[in-house]
Design a protein around this motif. Structure first.
Motif, PDB file in Angstrom:
ATOM      1  N   ILE A 191       0.841  -1.197   0.000  1.00 33.66           N
ATOM      2  CA  ILE A 191       0.000   0.000   0.000  1.00 33.66           C
ATOM      3  C   ILE A 191       0.873   1.243   0.000  1.00 33.66           C
ATOM      4  O   ILE A 191       2.066   1.200   0.322  1.00 33.66           O
ATOM      5  N   LYS A 192       0.243   2.335  -0.396  1.00 34.79           N
ATOM      6  CA  LYS A 192       0.845   3.667  -0.304  1.00 34.79           C
ATOM      7  C   LYS A 192      -0.082   4.551   0.504  1.00 34.79           C
ATOM      8  O   LYS A 192      -1.301   4.469   0.385  1.00 34.79           O
ATOM      9  N   ARG A 193       0.512   5.418   1.312  1.00 37.46           N
ATOM     10  CA  ARG A 193      -0.274   6.352   2.122  1.00 37.46           C
ATOM     11  C   ARG A 193       0.108   7.775   1.773  1.00 37.46           C
ATOM     12  O   ARG A 193       1.251   8.051   1.419  1.00 37.46           O
ATOM     13  N   GLY A 194      -0.878   8.666   1.934  1.00 38.56           N
ATOM     14  CA  GLY A 194      -0.597  10.081   1.776  1.00 38.56           C
ATOM     15  C   GLY A 194      -0.514  10.527   0.342  1.00 38.56           C
ATOM     16  O   GLY A 194      -0.830   9.784  -0.600  1.00 38.56           O
ATOM     17  N   LYS A 195      -0.062  11.750   0.165  1.00 41.94           N
ATOM     18  CA  LYS A 195       0.024  12.364  -1.150  1.00 41.94           C
ATOM     19  C   LYS A 195       1.483  12.440  -1.590  1.00 41.94           C
ATOM     20  O   LYS A 195       2.399  12.099  -0.851  1.00 41.94           O
ATOM     21  N   GLY A 196       1.698  12.941  -2.797  1.00 42.67           N
ATOM     22  CA  GLY A 196       3.054  13.063  -3.315  1.00 42.67           C
ATOM     23  C   GLY A 196       3.557  11.736  -3.847  1.00 42.67           C
ATOM     24  O   GLY A 196       2.880  11.053  -4.610  1.00 42.67           O
ATOM     25  N   LEU A 197       4.773  11.357  -3.443  1.00 43.84           N
ATOM     26  CA  LEU A 197       5.383  10.114  -3.872  1.00 43.84           C
ATOM     27  C   LEU A 197       5.727   9.255  -2.654  1.00 43.84           C
ATOM     28  O   LEU A 197       6.900   9.105  -2.279  1.00 43.84           O
ATOM     29  N   PRO A 198       4.722   8.692  -1.999  1.00 44.39           N
ATOM     30  CA  PRO A 198       4.995   7.869  -0.821  1.00 44.39           C
ATOM     31  C   PRO A 198       5.630   6.540  -1.210  1.00 44.39           C
ATOM     32  O   PRO A 198       5.610   6.121  -2.369  1.00 44.39           O
ATOM     33  N   GLU A 222      -5.026  -3.065  12.803  1.00 45.44           N
ATOM     34  CA  GLU A 222      -4.424  -2.210  11.779  1.00 45.44           C
ATOM     35  C   GLU A 222      -4.680  -2.739  10.376  1.00 45.44           C
ATOM     36  O   GLU A 222      -4.735  -1.963   9.414  1.00 45.44           O
ATOM     37  N   LEU A 223      -4.846  -4.052  10.234  1.00 41.90           N
ATOM     38  CA  LEU A 223      -5.168  -4.608   8.914  1.00 41.90           C
ATOM     39  C   LEU A 223      -6.502  -4.085   8.422  1.00 41.90           C
ATOM     40  O   LEU A 223      -6.618  -3.621   7.279  1.00 41.90           O
ATOM     41  N   TYR A 224      -7.529  -4.117   9.271  1.00 41.08           N
ATOM     42  CA  TYR A 224      -8.850  -3.649   8.854  1.00 41.08           C
ATOM     43  C   TYR A 224      -8.889  -2.117   8.795  1.00 41.08           C
ATOM     44  O   TYR A 224      -9.690  -1.554   8.037  1.00 41.08           O
ATOM     45  N   ALA A 225      -8.048  -1.450   9.566  1.00 39.58           N
ATOM     46  CA  ALA A 225      -7.990   0.005   9.477  1.00 39.58           C
ATOM     47  C   ALA A 225      -7.431   0.453   8.141  1.00 39.58           C
ATOM     48  O   ALA A 225      -7.836   1.488   7.587  1.00 39.58           O
ATOM     49  N   ASP A 226      -6.505  -0.302   7.571  1.00 39.02           N
ATOM     50  CA  ASP A 226      -5.901   0.052   6.285  1.00 39.02           C
ATOM     51  C   ASP A 226      -6.694  -0.486   5.100  1.00 39.02           C
ATOM     52  O   ASP A 226      -6.767   0.169   4.055  1.00 39.02           O
ATOM     53  N   CYS A 227      -7.267  -1.677   5.230  1.00 37.11           N
ATOM     54  CA  CYS A 227      -7.883  -2.351   4.084  1.00 37.11           C
ATOM     55  C   CYS A 227      -9.393  -2.244   4.060  1.00 37.11           C
ATOM     56  O   CYS A 227     -10.010  -2.569   3.040  1.00 37.11           O
ATOM     57  N   GLY A 228     -10.024  -1.817   5.150  1.00 39.28           N
ATOM     58  CA  GLY A 228     -11.467  -1.715   5.184  1.00 39.28           C
ATOM     59  C   GLY A 228     -12.112  -2.975   5.731  1.00 39.28           C
ATOM     60  O   GLY A 228     -11.469  -4.018   5.907  1.00 39.28           O
ATOM     61  N   VAL A 229     -13.396  -2.899   5.964  1.00 38.54           N
ATOM     62  CA  VAL A 229     -14.136  -4.007   6.571  1.00 38.54           C
ATOM     63  C   VAL A 229     -14.680  -4.979   5.525  1.00 38.54           C
ATOM     64  O   VAL A 229     -15.280  -5.995   5.888  1.00 38.54           O
ATOM     65  N   ASN A 230     -14.501  -4.678   4.237  1.00 38.04           N
ATOM     66  CA  ASN A 230     -15.014  -5.561   3.185  1.00 38.04           C
ATOM     67  C   ASN A 230     -14.044  -6.687   2.849  1.00 38.04           C
ATOM     68  O   ASN A 230     -14.262  -7.418   1.883  1.00 38.04           O
ATOM     69  N   ILE A 231     -12.988  -6.823   3.606  1.00 35.27           N
ATOM     70  CA  ILE A 231     -12.000  -7.856   3.355  1.00 35.27           C
ATOM     71  C   ILE A 231     -12.087  -8.902   4.460  1.00 35.27           C
ATOM     72  O   ILE A 231     -12.250  -8.577   5.639  1.00 35.27           O
ATOM     73  N   ASP A 232     -12.035 -10.164   4.080  1.00 33.32           N
ATOM     74  CA  ASP A 232     -12.067 -11.264   5.038  1.00 33.32           C
ATOM     75  C   ASP A 232     -10.677 -11.882   5.067  1.00 33.32           C
ATOM     76  O   ASP A 232     -10.261 -12.547   4.112  1.00 33.32           O
ATOM     77  N   THR A 279     -10.474   3.793   2.255  1.00 34.27           N
ATOM     78  CA  THR A 279     -10.323   3.658   3.701  1.00 34.27           C
ATOM     79  C   THR A 279      -9.145   4.488   4.196  1.00 34.27           C
ATOM     80  O   THR A 279      -8.034   4.374   3.661  1.00 34.27           O
ATOM     81  N   GLY A 280      -9.371   5.301   5.229  1.00 38.04           N
ATOM     82  CA  GLY A 280      -8.296   6.023   5.911  1.00 38.04           C
ATOM     83  C   GLY A 280      -7.448   6.863   4.980  1.00 38.04           C
ATOM     84  O   GLY A 280      -7.958   7.571   4.101  1.00 38.04           O
ATOM     85  N   SER A 281      -6.139   6.761   5.159  1.00 37.68           N
ATOM     86  CA  SER A 281      -5.194   7.553   4.369  1.00 37.68           C
ATOM     87  C   SER A 281      -4.608   6.770   3.211  1.00 37.68           C
ATOM     88  O   SER A 281      -3.546   7.127   2.692  1.00 37.68           O
ATOM     89  N   LEU A 282      -5.284   5.700   2.809  1.00 39.63           N
ATOM     90  CA  LEU A 282      -4.778   4.849   1.734  1.00 39.63           C
ATOM     91  C   LEU A 282      -4.827   5.598   0.404  1.00 39.63           C
ATOM     92  O   LEU A 282      -5.875   6.063  -0.030  1.00 39.63           O
ATOM     93  N   ALA A 283      -3.657   5.716  -0.247  1.00 38.97           N
ATOM     94  CA  ALA A 283      -3.572   6.397  -1.534  1.00 38.97           C
ATOM     95  C   ALA A 283      -3.576   5.419  -2.706  1.00 38.97           C
ATOM     96  O   ALA A 283      -4.105   5.725  -3.771  1.00 38.97           O
ATOM     97  N   ASP A 284      -2.991   4.237  -2.520  1.00 42.09           N
ATOM     98  CA  ASP A 284      -2.922   3.264  -3.603  1.00 42.09           C
ATOM     99  C   ASP A 284      -2.594   1.898  -2.992  1.00 42.09           C
ATOM    100  O   ASP A 284      -2.080   1.806  -1.870  1.00 42.09           O
ATOM    101  N   PHE A 285      -2.906   0.843  -3.729  1.00 42.53           N
ATOM    102  CA  PHE A 285      -2.568  -0.508  -3.290  1.00 42.53           C
ATOM    103  C   PHE A 285      -2.310  -1.368  -4.510  1.00 42.53           C
ATOM    104  O   PHE A 285      -2.726  -1.041  -5.635  1.00 42.53           O
TER     105      PHE A 285
END
Length: 312
Positions: A191-198, A222-232, A279-285
């Motif tokens: 994953i990438k967080r934030g803006k710019g070139l993380p 932290e897994l569900y905080a980054d990936c969302g609740v739609n992931i099992d 979800t959260g500050s996730l910019a890309d995955f």
């Protein structure tokens, strides 16, 4: 005199100054190695393919002959259809136009040469019957009890099963966000967080441990905080599979409260669902193979995570 001697022996002796130990605590955080296991078997090597082909030929040559005399009436349409299909199966296995006699298969396998069998008039069909196409426009008919019964098209012509391609649409589109790509390889979530070139990193490693929280509980949170609740996903165990000396979060670097930061890695498997990019500050995955992860992350980060990933 004895008391003075003993006193001198017990008197403290000057020792070199011991180094000073930093009594500050470490900032503890967790990261998750989220894995999608292979959904296809790995493509065989050239040696494996040759081994499987040889064993298939051995099995085809030595299997017990099918007692067609018991099931098919001599000269019937079903017997003719069975003989044609048997010749086709032998041709695919041995590249032979006609089926040799079973007793000579061993000699052929040893010598590498094809031995032509003697003709058996009771089992072999005439040349006209061999060359005659199988009727497909109308189903063949058989006589039973004085009446004529038509055989269904399914019995007259066996449906050929189409083998799906190992290359999916996600592979053709090079869609790194799809879980359908690279079915024969292990995929890992970056994953990438934030803006710019993380930087590309594993999910987690953000908030640290909460009061009274265990490491595996923090990893799941932290897994569900980054990936969302739609992931099992399933955290494999309660023990980490590795750790690294990490840098402190920017908000804690100037406080001087912690001596450093340690990140513990936990392994998890995705069972269903997909990452929620909102979800959260996730910019890309992206779902990447091990070789792709090596190119995406920084060299120092790769040094710490390369041994916890599968090579396949």
């Amino acid at each position: 005199m004895a008391s003075k001697a003993s006193t001198s022996l017990l008197s403290p002796v000057e020792s070199p100054e011991t180094p000073h130990h930093d009594e500050r605590k470490y900032f503890i955080q967790t990261a998750i190695l989220l894995n999608r296991s292979p959904t296809l078997s790995h493509p065989p090597t050239s040696f494996e393919a040759a081994y499987y082909e040889y064993n298939a030929k051995i099995g085809r040559a030595l299997f017990n002959p099918f007692p067609y005399q018991f099931y098919f009436k001599s000269g019937s349409v079903l017997k003719s259809q069975f003989n044609k299909e048997e010749r086709l199966r032998d041709k695919e296995a041995f590249n032979w136009a006609k089926k040799p006699r079973r007793g000579k298969h061993n000699a052929e396998l040893k010598s590498g040469k094809t031995l032509h069998p003697a003709k058996d008039s009771s089992n072999e069909e005439t040349e006209e019957q061999i060359k005659a196409p199988v009727p497909l426009d109308e189903p063949p008919k058989i006589s039973a009890g004085g009446s004529t019964i038509a055989i269904s098209g399914m019995m007259a012509k066996e449906e050929e099963e189409e083998i799906m391609s190992r290359t999916t649409d996600a592979d053709l589109r090079k869609d790194v966000k799809s879980l359908d790509r690279k079915g024969h390889r292990n995929l890992y979530l970056l994953i990438k967080r934030g803006k710019g070139l993380p930087d590309w990193t594993l999910p987690g490693a953000q908030g640290g441990l909460r009061y009274g929280e265990l490491l595996h509980e923090a990893a799941e949170r932290e897994l569900y905080a980054d990936c969302g609740v739609n992931i099992d996903a399933w955290i494999v165990g309660r023990h980490p599979i590795g750790y690294m000396d990490d840098r402190l979060p920017s908000t804690l670097q100037s406080t001087g409260q912690y001596a450093g930061c340690k990140t513990f890695f936990f392994k998890a498997h995705i069972m269903a669902g997909q990452v929620d990019p909102t979800t959260g500050s996730l910019a890309d995955f992206a779902w990447m193979t091990k070789s792709e992860v090596r190119k995406a992350v920084k060299p120092e980060y790769w040094t710490n995570i390369r041994d916890i990933m599968s090579d396949f």
